[in-house]
Design a protein around this motif. Structure first.
Motif, PDB file in Angstrom:
ATOM      1  N   ALA A 241       0.995  -1.159  -0.053  1.00  0.00           N
ATOM      2  CA  ALA A 241      -0.003  -0.087   0.087  1.00  0.00           C
ATOM      3  C   ALA A 241       0.787   1.501   0.031  1.00  0.00           C
ATOM      4  CB  ALA A 241      -0.910  -0.043   1.290  1.00  0.00           C
ATOM      5  N   SER A 242       0.491   2.451  -0.751  1.00  0.00           N
ATOM      6  CA  SER A 242       1.328   3.561  -0.916  1.00  0.00           C
ATOM      7  C   SER A 242       1.361   4.296   0.352  1.00  0.00           C
ATOM      8  CB  SER A 242       0.737   4.378  -1.791  1.00  0.00           C
ATOM      9  OG  SER A 242      -0.911   4.795  -1.378  1.00  0.00           O
ATOM     10  N   ALA A 243       0.597   4.030   1.555  1.00  0.00           N
ATOM     11  CA  ALA A 243       0.758   4.766   2.908  1.00  0.00           C
ATOM     12  C   ALA A 243       2.068   4.421   3.479  1.00  0.00           C
ATOM     13  CB  ALA A 243      -0.256   4.188   3.746  1.00  0.00           C
ATOM     14  N   TYR A 244       2.926   3.373   2.973  1.00  0.00           N
ATOM     15  CA  TYR A 244       4.106   3.207   3.476  1.00  0.00           C
ATOM     16  C   TYR A 244       5.107   3.857   2.699  1.00  0.00           C
ATOM     17  CZ  TYR A 244       2.152  -1.390   5.528  1.00  0.00           C
ATOM     18  OH  TYR A 244       1.286  -2.178   6.350  1.00  0.00           O
ATOM     19  N   GLY A 245       4.844   4.478   1.647  1.00  0.00           N
ATOM     20  CA  GLY A 245       5.867   5.139   0.911  1.00  0.00           C
ATOM     21  C   GLY A 245       7.036   4.109   0.251  1.00  0.00           C
ATOM     22  N   ASP A 246       8.208   4.330   0.084  1.00  0.00           N
ATOM     23  CA  ASP A 246       9.164   3.475  -0.448  1.00  0.00           C
ATOM     24  C   ASP A 246       9.949   2.864   0.713  1.00  0.00           C
ATOM     25  OD1 ASP A 246       8.643   4.549  -2.982  1.00  0.00           O
ATOM     26  OD2 ASP A 246       9.862   6.160  -2.823  1.00  0.00           O
ATOM     27  N   ILE A 247      10.403   1.701   0.383  1.00  0.00           N
ATOM     28  CA  ILE A 247      11.525   1.019   1.316  1.00  0.00           C
ATOM     29  C   ILE A 247      12.894   1.408   0.855  1.00  0.00           C
ATOM     30  CG2 ILE A 247      12.448  -1.301   1.759  1.00  0.00           C
ATOM     31  CD1 ILE A 247       9.559  -2.307   1.679  1.00  0.00           C
ATOM     32  N   VAL A 248      13.655   1.880   1.744  1.00  0.00           N
ATOM     33  CA  VAL A 248      14.820   2.466   1.465  1.00  0.00           C
ATOM     34  C   VAL A 248      15.873   1.917   2.431  1.00  0.00           C
ATOM     35  CG1 VAL A 248      13.799   4.553   0.441  1.00  0.00           C
ATOM     36  CG2 VAL A 248      14.287   4.536   3.022  1.00  0.00           C
ATOM     37  N   TYR A 249      17.187   2.123   2.126  1.00  0.00           N
ATOM     38  CA  TYR A 249      18.380   1.846   2.935  1.00  0.00           C
ATOM     39  C   TYR A 249      18.468   3.144   4.119  1.00  0.00           C
ATOM     40  CZ  TYR A 249      23.112   1.826   4.229  1.00  0.00           C
ATOM     41  OH  TYR A 249      24.433   1.824   4.804  1.00  0.00           O
ATOM     42  N   THR A 250      18.722   2.727   5.260  1.00  0.00           N
ATOM     43  CA  THR A 250      18.819   3.500   6.346  1.00  0.00           C
ATOM     44  C   THR A 250      20.203   3.382   6.820  1.00  0.00           C
ATOM     45  OG1 THR A 250      16.455   3.420   6.814  1.00  0.00           O
ATOM     46  CG2 THR A 250      18.060   4.412   8.400  1.00  0.00           C
ATOM     47  N   ASP A 251      21.251   4.425   7.022  1.00  0.00           N
ATOM     48  CA  ASP A 251      22.464   4.085   7.490  1.00  0.00           C
ATOM     49  C   ASP A 251      22.797   4.198   8.754  1.00  0.00           C
ATOM     50  OD1 ASP A 251      22.739   6.823   8.034  1.00  0.00           O
ATOM     51  OD2 ASP A 251      23.756   7.572   6.097  1.00  0.00           O
ATOM     52  N   ASP A 252      23.832   4.246   9.415  1.00  0.00           N
ATOM     53  CA  ASP A 252      24.201   4.253  10.735  1.00  0.00           C
ATOM     54  C   ASP A 252      23.526   5.583  11.499  1.00  0.00           C
ATOM     55  OD1 ASP A 252      25.004   1.433  10.927  1.00  0.00           O
ATOM     56  OD2 ASP A 252      26.924   2.073  10.745  1.00  0.00           O
ATOM     57  N   ASP A 253      23.432   6.632  10.808  1.00  0.00           N
ATOM     58  CA  ASP A 253      23.254   7.832  11.285  1.00  0.00           C
ATOM     59  C   ASP A 253      21.544   8.419  11.028  1.00  0.00           C
ATOM     60  OD1 ASP A 253      25.652   8.567  11.963  1.00  0.00           O
ATOM     61  OD2 ASP A 253      26.095   9.121   9.741  1.00  0.00           O
ATOM     62  N   GLY A 254      21.107   7.362  10.409  1.00  0.00           N
ATOM     63  CA  GLY A 254      19.586   7.309  10.199  1.00  0.00           C
ATOM     64  C   GLY A 254      19.202   7.980   8.961  1.00  0.00           C
ATOM     65  N   LEU A 255      20.090   8.217   8.275  1.00  0.00           N
ATOM     66  CA  LEU A 255      19.816   8.730   6.837  1.00  0.00           C
ATOM     67  C   LEU A 255      19.194   7.806   5.897  1.00  0.00           C
ATOM     68  CD1 LEU A 255      22.944  11.320   6.517  1.00  0.00           C
ATOM     69  CD2 LEU A 255      20.756  11.944   7.097  1.00  0.00           C
ATOM     70  N   GLN A 256      18.370   8.322   4.994  1.00  0.00           N
ATOM     71  CA  GLN A 256      17.891   7.082   3.973  1.00  0.00           C
ATOM     72  C   GLN A 256      18.175   7.499   2.661  1.00  0.00           C
ATOM     73  OE1 GLN A 256      13.509   7.837   4.718  1.00  0.00           O
ATOM     74  NE2 GLN A 256      13.372   6.291   6.559  1.00  0.00           N
ATOM     75  N   GLY A 265      22.355  -7.552   4.334  1.00  0.00           N
ATOM     76  CA  GLY A 265      22.888  -6.846   5.447  1.00  0.00           C
ATOM     77  C   GLY A 265      22.274  -5.499   5.544  1.00  0.00           C
ATOM     78  N   MET A 266      21.801  -5.004   4.554  1.00  0.00           N
ATOM     79  CA  MET A 266      21.234  -3.489   4.918  1.00  0.00           C
ATOM     80  C   MET A 266      20.013  -3.435   5.930  1.00  0.00           C
ATOM     81  SD  MET A 266      21.124  -2.023   0.726  1.00  0.00           S
ATOM     82  CE  MET A 266      22.386  -1.854   0.012  1.00  0.00           C
ATOM     83  N   LYS A 267      20.072  -2.303   6.693  1.00  0.00           N
ATOM     84  CA  LYS A 267      18.992  -2.005   7.548  1.00  0.00           C
ATOM     85  C   LYS A 267      17.855  -1.121   6.559  1.00  0.00           C
ATOM     86  CE  LYS A 267      17.639   0.320  11.801  1.00  0.00           C
ATOM     87  NZ  LYS A 267      17.924   0.959  12.912  1.00  0.00           N
ATOM     88  N   LEU A 268      16.864  -1.654   6.434  1.00  0.00           N
ATOM     89  CA  LEU A 268      15.641  -0.947   5.732  1.00  0.00           C
ATOM     90  C   LEU A 268      14.519  -0.242   6.340  1.00  0.00           C
ATOM     91  CD1 LEU A 268      15.210  -3.984   3.164  1.00  0.00           C
ATOM     92  CD2 LEU A 268      16.741  -1.888   2.734  1.00  0.00           C
ATOM     93  N   SER A 269      13.956   0.618   5.939  1.00  0.00           N
ATOM     94  CA  SER A 269      12.904   1.229   6.471  1.00  0.00           C
ATOM     95  C   SER A 269      12.011   1.856   5.437  1.00  0.00           C
ATOM     96  CB  SER A 269      13.381   2.540   7.613  1.00  0.00           C
ATOM     97  OG  SER A 269      14.009   3.465   6.722  1.00  0.00           O
ATOM     98  N   THR A 270      10.904   2.360   5.844  1.00  0.00           N
ATOM     99  CA  THR A 270       9.716   2.821   4.897  1.00  0.00           C
ATOM    100  C   THR A 270       9.834   4.539   4.975  1.00  0.00           C
ATOM    101  OG1 THR A 270       8.193   2.736   6.542  1.00  0.00           O
ATOM    102  CG2 THR A 270       8.196   1.053   5.097  1.00  0.00           C
TER     103      THR A 270
END
Length: 343
Positions: A241-256, A265-270
């Protein structure tokens, strides 16, 4: 009875092994009920993963969406599109709130407060066990303060509105049970134990496949994590569903970062919502204080309906009227509980 150590072991497994174990649980469920099963679709990403795994194993198993009308618009649209059947609750949400009360903080907290409110209204002494939790007096088997103590929520006993845990039972579980009664199908549900303490407790008692329960259900993703879900979606290019937006890689500083190079091994977020339950629900609001700000930005009409209106009934309790009246509820919670819920 399962153990915490067993659960930790399962949660630590790599995703490919988790998929195989989940497939095994689904096969056991299918065989136990001779194929009389169905996938409960919520329109959310967890049930999208579950639906994909089941469809690969058993393409003919029906997928059923309970359309409560309480989800994000895109979640309702998606849930309808990925399901064979759509069922709906008999009661409207404002009627549920008026009769039973508002869903506040968590299902566990709301149930305790609700039972205390009902007993007090009937002139019955408050249950000692419930009050001991609210007073912070419960002890575990070692004599230490119990993890189930909730003295921080005792102030809710004085709320000028009813509080209840029953909305999910009425809006979601009841229409699902009615479908099960008609079809004799048994549910597979895409919930995970790290979503709540109650779900962990149930898993420790029954595992993924709760054959022995009064209403048998299967939760074959129980030992998965949020990262497992996101990685599965990314690896298999599943539409969500588009409510999640995109799934992106998040680095150690929280930047997407939108990254075309993807690895395990990537940490992912929406970039949008991380969870998409009922947008009118206040379970988890003490940890997600910006929830209604996001609703205002994305779906202003629903936001307006949630916030506006409300009135006091003949017993002096706040109820929905020309809207759900959440502004009054939130102001009271912020003033009396110092919760800093934003709207």
């Amino acid at each position: 009875m399962r153990t915490n150590e067993e659960l930790k072991m399962l949660q630590s497994l790599p995703l490919d092994i988790k998929i195989k174990k989940t497939e095994l649980r689904i096969k056991e469920w299918y065989e136990e009920f001779d194929g009389q099963i169905y996938v409960s679709r919520s329109g959310g990403k967890d049930s999208d993963v579950l639906g994909d795994i089941v469809k690969r194993l058993y393409p003919d198993v029906p997928h059923v969406f309970v359309n409560t009308g309480l989800e994000h618009d895109s979640v309702m649209k998606h849930g309808t599109e990925v399901s064979n059947e759509v069922v709906r609750p008999e009661m409207k949400f404002n009627d549920v709130i008026t009769k039973y009360g508002y869903p506040i903080i968590s299902k566990e907290v709301s149930q305790i407060i609700s039972e205390c409110q009902i007993r007090r209204e009937k002139g019955i002494p408050l249950a000692n066990y419930r009050m001991s939790k609210l007073n912070g007096e419960c002890k575990d088997k070692d004599g230490k303060s119990s993890q189930y103590n909730i003295p921080q929520w005792k102030f809710l006993l004085d709320a000028p509105f009813k509080i209840s845990h029953k909305c999910c039972d009425i809006m979601k579980k009841k229409p699902a049970k009615q479908y099960e009664k008609i079809t004799s199908n048994f549910a597979i549900i895409g919930t995970m134990v790290d979503e709540s303490r109650l779900r962990k407790t149930k898993w420790l008692k029954s595992g993924c496949n709760a054959f022995e329960q009064k209403r048998p259900t299967s939760q074959p993703l129980s030992f998965w994590s949020e990262q497992d879900i996101l990685h599965y979606i990314k690896l298999n290019n599943i539409e969500i569903a588009s409510a999640y937006g995109d799934i992106v890689y998040t680095d150690d500083d929280g930047l997407q970062y939108n990254n075309d190079v993807f690895n395990a091994g990537m940490k992912l977020s929406t970039t949008g919502e991380s969870r998409t339950g009922c947008v009118f629900c206040m379970f988890g609001i003490s940890h997600d204080t910006d929830r209604f700000i996001r609703l205002k930005e994305r779906e202003p009409k629903k936001y307006d309906y949630v916030m506006r209106g409300g009135k006091f009934d003949e017993q002096g309790m706040w109820i929905p009227h020309n809207g759900l009246g959440y502004k009054f509820i939130i102001d009271w919670l912020n003033e009396n509980g110092n919760l800093n819920i934003k709207y």
